[in-house]
Design a protein around this motif. Sequence first.
Motif, PDB file in Angstrom:
ATOM      1  N   UNK A 135      48.206  13.932  56.140  1.00  0.00           N
ATOM      2  CA  UNK A 135      48.475  13.027  57.261  1.00  0.00           C
ATOM      3  C   UNK A 135      49.757  13.422  57.974  1.00  0.00           C
ATOM      4  N   UNK A 136      50.789  13.756  57.210  1.00  0.00           N
ATOM      5  CA  UNK A 136      52.046  14.193  57.818  1.00  0.00           C
ATOM      6  C   UNK A 136      51.859  15.495  58.604  1.00  0.00           C
ATOM      7  N   UNK A 137      50.999  16.385  58.102  1.00  0.00           N
ATOM      8  CA  UNK A 137      50.729  17.624  58.837  1.00  0.00           C
ATOM      9  C   UNK A 137      50.037  17.329  60.161  1.00  0.00           C
ATOM     10  N   UNK A 138      49.052  16.433  60.138  1.00  0.00           N
ATOM     11  CA  UNK A 138      48.329  16.077  61.362  1.00  0.00           C
ATOM     12  C   UNK A 138      49.287  15.501  62.399  1.00  0.00           C
ATOM     13  N   UNK A 139      50.194  14.632  61.945  1.00  0.00           N
ATOM     14  CA  UNK A 139      51.138  14.000  62.870  1.00  0.00           C
ATOM     15  C   UNK A 139      52.177  14.986  63.389  1.00  0.00           C
ATOM     16  N   UNK A 140      52.293  16.142  62.728  1.00  0.00           N
ATOM     17  CA  UNK A 140      53.207  17.200  63.188  1.00  0.00           C
ATOM     18  C   UNK A 140      52.442  18.322  63.883  1.00  0.00           C
ATOM     19  N   UNK A 141      51.169  18.057  64.229  1.00  0.00           N
ATOM     20  CA  UNK A 141      50.306  19.044  64.894  1.00  0.00           C
ATOM     21  C   UNK A 141      50.146  20.316  64.081  1.00  0.00           C
ATOM     22  N   UNK A 142      50.060  20.151  62.753  1.00  0.00           N
ATOM     23  CA  UNK A 142      49.830  21.272  61.844  1.00  0.00           C
ATOM     24  C   UNK A 142      48.441  21.112  61.239  1.00  0.00           C
ATOM     25  N   UNK A 143      47.703  22.210  61.143  1.00  0.00           N
ATOM     26  CA  UNK A 143      46.376  22.167  60.533  1.00  0.00           C
ATOM     27  C   UNK A 143      46.518  21.719  59.079  1.00  0.00           C
ATOM     28  N   UNK A 144      45.843  20.646  58.664  1.00  0.00           N
ATOM     29  CA  UNK A 144      46.023  20.141  57.303  1.00  0.00           C
ATOM     30  C   UNK A 144      45.502  21.119  56.250  1.00  0.00           C
ATOM     31  N   UNK A 145      46.226  21.203  55.123  1.00  0.00           N
ATOM     32  CA  UNK A 145      45.806  22.043  54.009  1.00  0.00           C
ATOM     33  C   UNK A 145      46.053  21.301  52.702  1.00  0.00           C
ATOM     34  N   UNK A 146      45.912  21.999  51.580  1.00  0.00           N
ATOM     35  CA  UNK A 146      46.059  21.371  50.263  1.00  0.00           C
ATOM     36  C   UNK A 146      47.239  21.931  49.475  1.00  0.00           C
ATOM     37  N   UNK A 147      48.159  22.606  50.146  1.00  0.00           N
ATOM     38  CA  UNK A 147      49.244  23.300  49.452  1.00  0.00           C
ATOM     39  C   UNK A 147      50.514  22.438  49.410  1.00  0.00           C
ATOM     40  N   UNK A 148      50.870  22.048  48.206  1.00  0.00           N
ATOM     41  CA  UNK A 148      52.023  21.167  47.976  1.00  0.00           C
ATOM     42  C   UNK A 148      53.180  21.977  47.408  1.00  0.00           C
ATOM     43  N   UNK A 149      54.389  21.704  47.900  1.00  0.00           N
ATOM     44  CA  UNK A 149      55.595  22.341  47.365  1.00  0.00           C
ATOM     45  C   UNK A 149      56.246  21.390  46.361  1.00  0.00           C
ATOM     46  N   UNK A 150      56.168  21.667  45.059  1.00  0.00           N
ATOM     47  CA  UNK A 150      56.758  20.763  44.058  1.00  0.00           C
ATOM     48  C   UNK A 150      58.236  20.494  44.281  1.00  0.00           C
ATOM     49  N   UNK A 151      58.962  21.503  44.792  1.00  0.00           N
ATOM     50  CA  UNK A 151      60.405  21.327  45.009  1.00  0.00           C
ATOM     51  C   UNK A 151      60.712  20.260  46.053  1.00  0.00           C
ATOM     52  N   UNK A 152      59.741  19.941  46.908  1.00  0.00           N
ATOM     53  CA  UNK A 152      59.957  18.939  47.950  1.00  0.00           C
ATOM     54  C   UNK A 152      59.595  17.533  47.492  1.00  0.00           C
ATOM     55  N   UNK A 153      59.113  17.410  46.252  1.00  0.00           N
ATOM     56  CA  UNK A 153      58.771  16.106  45.706  1.00  0.00           C
ATOM     57  C   UNK A 153      59.994  15.472  45.054  1.00  0.00           C
ATOM     58  N   UNK A 154      59.968  14.148  44.916  1.00  0.00           N
ATOM     59  CA  UNK A 154      61.051  13.469  44.201  1.00  0.00           C
ATOM     60  C   UNK A 154      60.893  13.714  42.705  1.00  0.00           C
ATOM     61  N   UNK A 155      61.911  13.372  41.940  1.00  0.00           N
ATOM     62  CA  UNK A 155      61.860  13.578  40.496  1.00  0.00           C
ATOM     63  C   UNK A 155      60.718  12.768  39.874  1.00  0.00           C
ATOM     64  N   UNK A 156      60.535  11.531  40.326  1.00  0.00           N
ATOM     65  CA  UNK A 156      59.454  10.698  39.803  1.00  0.00           C
ATOM     66  C   UNK A 156      58.093  11.309  40.129  1.00  0.00           C
ATOM     67  N   UNK A 157      57.932  11.799  41.345  1.00  0.00           N
ATOM     68  CA  UNK A 157      56.669  12.417  41.734  1.00  0.00           C
ATOM     69  C   UNK A 157      56.375  13.656  40.899  1.00  0.00           C
ATOM     70  N   UNK A 158      57.387  14.472  40.664  1.00  0.00           N
ATOM     71  CA  UNK A 158      57.174  15.677  39.846  1.00  0.00           C
ATOM     72  C   UNK A 158      56.798  15.313  38.420  1.00  0.00           C
ATOM     73  N   UNK A 159      57.440  14.278  37.891  1.00  0.00           N
ATOM     74  CA  UNK A 159      57.129  13.849  36.524  1.00  0.00           C
ATOM     75  C   UNK A 159      55.688  13.329  36.450  1.00  0.00           C
ATOM     76  N   UNK A 160      55.286  12.531  37.444  1.00  0.00           N
ATOM     77  CA  UNK A 160      53.926  12.004  37.472  1.00  0.00           C
ATOM     78  C   UNK A 160      52.903  13.123  37.642  1.00  0.00           C
TER      79      UNK A 160
END
Length: 525
Positions: A478-503
């Motif tokens: 959704x964030x990619x679409x709102x930034x006019x970027x073609x949506x994909x499935x590639x997540x950067x773990x380093x950009x996640x919060x500590x809680x998100x990485x743990x989960x």
Amino acid sequence: MPKAVFLDLINTQPGFSQYYLKSFSEKFVGTAYAELRRHKMTRRGDENLYLFSMQVGDIVKQPPRTISADSTIQQAAKSMAGFRIASLLIHQPGDEEKIIGIITHRDMSNKVIALGLDYNEPVRCIMSSPVATVLSQATCFDALLKMMSGSKHHLAVERRGKIIGVITSHDIALIQGISPYSLFKEVGKQQTIVGLYPLSKKIPEMIRNLIKEGAKPGNISRMISILNDHILERLLTLLEEEMGPPPVSYCWLLMGSEGRREQTFKTDQDNAIIYADPKNEQQGKDAKEYFSRFARKAIEHLVECGYPLCPGEMMAVNPKWCQPLSVWKDYFAAWVASPNPQEILHATIFFDFRAGFGKAALADELRQHLGDLTERQELYLLHLANQCLAGRTPLSFFRNFIVEKNGEHKNKLDIKHQGITPFVNFARILALRYRVRETNTLARLHVLAKENILDESLWAKTVDAYEMQMQLRIIHQLNQIESDIQPDNHIAPDELSELERRMLRDAFEVIDRLHGVLKTIFPTP
């Protein structure tokens, strides 16, 4: 309660520990979802949405207005005008508590005025029955989904077995502002296929509102599926009107993520046509020619609506995937009889099929045929299980994420293929093994747990792990679409919060537990 007593109860009383662990898990997961929404999405002005916080019983405006089934249509019309209401519940003669139907202004217009029906006829002649109901403690979002999936404008609200009022789609629209139901209605009103083209592009904004409100991924993907299905239904209905009736009955099949009702914002077309076996050679030629043109036009229109082509040509426009029922049965039998990598790939796409439009009985018969085949071919399921087990959990020995080391997606991981797909494959294999007819992953897992095939504790962890990853994926796209970027499935773990990485680590570790279940059910020699 003293700490020592509490810990003793946790260790010695399974019921006590299960209750508190479940409670803790729900709060922990809820915290994770809240953090995802808070950190990953920008707030837009005043977004006071109530779909998930307000209960249906809270928006009931007045007690139900009823009339006996033996009353005349004219009496019912006078009652509706007197109370200034758009619907009237119909009760059994002599028993006002037993509601057996409902009439609306639309019934008066379409069934009485348009057809010239005598006003003195009993109201039971035009009522809809049975009445669609929703529990008063259900959220307004639950009511919205029920209205959209069943094409209902009115729902009777039930509390302790008694009808306490009626809510309408208009009531839902008022509490939310921009409601998915408004888009749903807009699709249904279109009289031209071209008019459908821009409507799918409105879905991301609808979904954004649902995420901000607190929708879980299962609800979000279900809403996307309902809206996509409605666009497809309207498109194919208009196309049939344009081309004329088909020579034989048919069913438009949805496969892959569409078949599982798990679409996100990056979903290619995966579809096919199955039609009734022609009675003679001429009918066969007519059917082949008709459905070839029908598929080509439908696919072109779907592309214009914003649904991209499948790179692997797993679409109805491919002659191989536009065939009569008998041919489809032969396909499935061949795939199951001699599983090789290509046939296993077919299973991951085709075996999650469901009816999208047309005669659903054709899809049901094919599903029954598939169940009979896999029941006799245990070896085929073993091949599917082995392929699933060959997948590697995207965590290193020290629980570090395994990411791309170079290229376009350097330091990223594919959340779909590395994280979500193992859950989908696991649910599919067990669904085939135990003849679960559901195609949705969460629905399959629910049935497996309900039938004690899957341990309840593992089921809960699996659902949490799956939904957490889907939440990451949907918000990322959704964030990619709102930034006019073609949506994909590639997540950067380093950009996640500590809680998100743990989960996310915890979610990936569940994959190993699922693999353990497969090894138990399908032991290798």
